[in-house]
Design a protein around this motif. Sequence first.
Motif: not given
Length: 89
Positions: A9-13, A62-66, A39-44
């Motif tokens: 599993s590769e997490i890509v910063p 999959m790009v994480g959003l908060t 619409e002001d989502l943080g991008i992880g």
Amino acid sequence: MDGARTGLSEIVPLGDEQRERVRARLRAGHGACPACGSEDLGIGDALFLGFAFLSEPADAYMVGLTCPNPSCPVTYTGIRLRASEFLDQ
């Protein structure tokens, strides 16, 4: 970043330029929180999907959003993107 897969599993910063590309994709696709519409989502960071989901393209992430809305019932979500849509070429 060359997108090489180094483990199961590769997490890509993501860097600033990559996050801006994700923001551009969100704006182009009217990306918003599925629960509250913010619409002001943080991008992880990004997670390489190809290892776990055979139905995904070989370069899918999959790009994480908060969601920043404190009353939102769904704080975390994500967006599927292909490497060419946000990673360095």
